[in-house]
Structures are given as structure tokens and as C-alpha cells.
Design a protein around this motif. Structure first.
Motif, PDB file in Angstrom:
ATOM      1  N   GLN A 112      -5.775 -11.796  29.244  1.00  0.00           N
ATOM      2  CA  GLN A 112      -6.923 -11.612  30.132  1.00  0.00           C
ATOM      3  C   GLN A 112      -7.930 -12.727  29.889  1.00  0.00           C
ATOM      4  O   GLN A 112      -8.478 -12.863  28.804  1.00  0.00           O
ATOM      5  CB  GLN A 112      -7.569 -10.247  29.912  1.00  0.00           C
ATOM      6  CG  GLN A 112      -8.601  -9.886  30.971  1.00  0.00           C
ATOM      7  CD  GLN A 112      -8.925  -8.405  30.990  1.00  0.00           C
ATOM      8  OE1 GLN A 112      -8.804  -7.712  29.985  1.00  0.00           O
ATOM      9  NE2 GLN A 112      -9.338  -7.896  32.142  1.00  0.00           N
ATOM     10  N   GLU A 125     -14.689 -10.580  32.078  1.00  0.00           N
ATOM     11  CA  GLU A 125     -13.237 -10.645  32.007  1.00  0.00           C
ATOM     12  C   GLU A 125     -12.638 -10.508  33.406  1.00  0.00           C
ATOM     13  O   GLU A 125     -13.072  -9.670  34.202  1.00  0.00           O
ATOM     14  CB  GLU A 125     -12.693  -9.546  31.103  1.00  0.00           C
ATOM     15  CG  GLU A 125     -13.043  -9.743  29.630  1.00  0.00           C
ATOM     16  CD  GLU A 125     -12.353  -8.720  28.749  1.00  0.00           C
ATOM     17  OE1 GLU A 125     -12.092  -7.599  29.241  1.00  0.00           O
ATOM     18  OE2 GLU A 125     -12.071  -9.053  27.588  1.00  0.00           O
ATOM     19  N   LEU A 129      -4.360  -9.964  34.673  1.00  0.00           N
ATOM     20  CA  LEU A 129      -3.820 -10.777  33.585  1.00  0.00           C
ATOM     21  C   LEU A 129      -3.229 -12.052  34.181  1.00  0.00           C
ATOM     22  O   LEU A 129      -2.755 -12.050  35.325  1.00  0.00           O
ATOM     23  CB  LEU A 129      -2.752 -10.009  32.811  1.00  0.00           C
ATOM     24  CG  LEU A 129      -3.168  -8.669  32.206  1.00  0.00           C
ATOM     25  CD1 LEU A 129      -2.021  -8.075  31.395  1.00  0.00           C
ATOM     26  CD2 LEU A 129      -4.427  -8.793  31.366  1.00  0.00           C
TER      27      LEU A 129
END
Length: 262
Positions: A112, A125, A129
């Protein structure tokens, strides 16, 4: 495989009315006299309404176009060039797509990425992914992915197939894993200087179907307002290839929004 595709995808009061003081509305001071005559007070007596022509002409929001079938599509033409899409549903067979999805989901080095807001510098974030393959670093959202020249064998096989089908050469790959309907990617253009002018972007989808969206960049007269721009939506199913060519990255933005309902 059906269960896995449902979970992941490799590549989106009433307010209380104000109460008046007892005795009704008053003016500025305690001894103010109610407005005269009563017919001029708000909410009492007849009222006249006068129509004024809007300062700006009324405009309709363009209807979003949906592209679902195989083919080549010219979505715009302007000073910067022609924006083109090529859609190939079923580029991979069901069996090939299932096997490749399983291998890549299990064996790629997913992580991530942490990005930084433009201006504020606040860290956040990414809601997905990623992993990057290419001989050069790739920077976006004020954060850099380091070079990685060790391509997974399945990715090499896929790159060769896409190059053969498109007649283009590709030297880098950003893999995105959308773990569920909450994972997404925000509006953006792949127009970084490192990609060169009119970059060709090939997108191969594996896993559950998600809707990929495009919106045209507004003209300078719109002052950054996207209300009246053209929009395109493309459902990307398991094994679908999408090519974005010409001025697409210069004239359009793309996103893959959240999908909270399944």
C-alpha cells in the motif's frame, strides 16, 4: 474463482424551525413599531413575482456515454489531437484469465503506497494495493515507486500478448489490486513528463467487473468546473483489454470509483 472475483480485482436531519419571540417579530429595538402597512410584511398580503432572464444561458448536462462492445472509438478531437479508445472484451479466455488472476494475486509483491496531498503535504494511504515494474522510477502524487526490472513470468507473457494485439511496445507496468468495492482510484491523468507525449496506456482487467470512467478536461472558460463536460463509462469485465491512445491523457481524466453495493 467466482468467490475470489467477488472479493478482489486486479487491474473505483431535519432542522427545527426557528421560533419567533412571543409577541411576534420585532424590529431592531425593544420599542420598534411593527412594519406598516401589514400587507408589506413578509408572509402577509399579495405578492408579485417578476421574471428575470438568467445572466448565463441555460445548459444541459451531457448524457454519459456507455461503451460496452468491442471496437475502436474516437471520443474527442481538438487542438491537442484525437483521443481514441480500443476496447477488446474477452481478450483472455475465461480459463486463461482465471489462472493468471490466481497467480498474480498470490505471487506479486503487493503493498500500500503512501501519497502526499498537493499543497498541504498531508500523507494518506492509497485505497488499493500496487506494485510497479519498469527500469525507471515512477513518481505521482508526490511519492515515488522505485525501479523493478524483475518481471513476473505471467506479466512477461501478458506484455507480449498485448504488444502483439496493439502493435505497440510497453516498457513499464503499474499493477493495481482493488480488494473490494471500497478500493478505488481518484480522477487523474497519466500525463507525467516521464511518460512522454501522447503516451499509450493499455489496461488489462482481471477479476470482478468494475466500471471505468472518463471525463473530458474543461475548457479555460469553465474555470475548473466539470459540470458540463463529456463523460464516458466502460464496464471492464474479467479478461478485458482497453487501450487509450492519442490525446486521451492530455484531454481526459479517468477514475475507478468505489462500488459499495454488490
Amino acid at each position: 474463482m467466482g468467490d475470489k472475483r467477488q472479493r478482489a480485482r486486479v487491474q473505483g436531519s431535519w432542522a427545527k424551525s426557528a421560533q419567533l419571540p412571543k409577541g411576534g417579530a420585532r424590529g431592531r429595538g425593544e420599542d420598534s413599531v411593527p412594519c406598516q402597512p401589514r400587507a408589506a410584511c413578509w408572509g402577509t398580503g399579495p405578492q408579485a413575482f417578476e421574471f428575470h432572464q438568467p445572466a448565463k444561458p441555460l445548459r444541459e448536462v451531457p448524457v454519459e456515454k456507455v461503451i460496452e462492445h468491442a471496437g475502436e472509438y474516437q471520443i474527442s478531437q481538438g487542438p491537442t489531437g484525437v483521443s481514441r479508445l480500443r476496447l477488446v472484451p474477452g481478450f483472455l479466455s475465461q480459463e486463461e484469465a482465471d489462472w493468471m488472476f490466481s497467480k498474480l494475486l498470490a505471487e506479486l509483491p503487493w503493498s500500500q503506497k503512501t501519497n502526499f496531498k498537493q499543497g498541504s503535504g498531508r500523507a494518506y494511504e492509497e485505497p488499493r494495493l500496487t506494485c510497479w515494474f519498469g527500469e525507471l522510477p515512477y513518481t505521482y502524487s508526490n511519492s515515488t515507486l522505485q525501479p523493478s526490472s524483475q518481471w513476473h513470468p505471467v506479466l512477461i507473457q501478458l506484455r507480449e500478448a498485448v504488444e502483439q494485439a496493439s502493435g505497440r511496445s510497453f516498457n513499464s507496468l503499474l499493477c493495481n489490486l482493488y480488494r473490494d468495492g471500497k478500493d478505488s482510484i481518484a480522477w487523474h491523468s497519466d500525463s507525467e513528463a516521464s511518460l512522454g507525449p501522447e503516451p499509450v496506456i493499455a489496461s488489462l482487467s482481471l477479476g470482478d467487473t468494475r466500471c471505468f470512467s472518463l471525463r473530458k478536461q474543461p475548457g479555460p472558460e469553465e474555470d475548473g468546473d466539470y459540470t458540463y463536460v463529456e463523460r464516458v463509462r466502460i464496464p471492464l469485465a474479467h479478461g478485458t483489454l482497453l487501450l487509450m491512445e492519442g490525446a486521451t491523457q492530455e484531454d481526459w481524466q479517468t477514475d475507478l470509483p468505489e462500488r459499495r453495493r454488490f
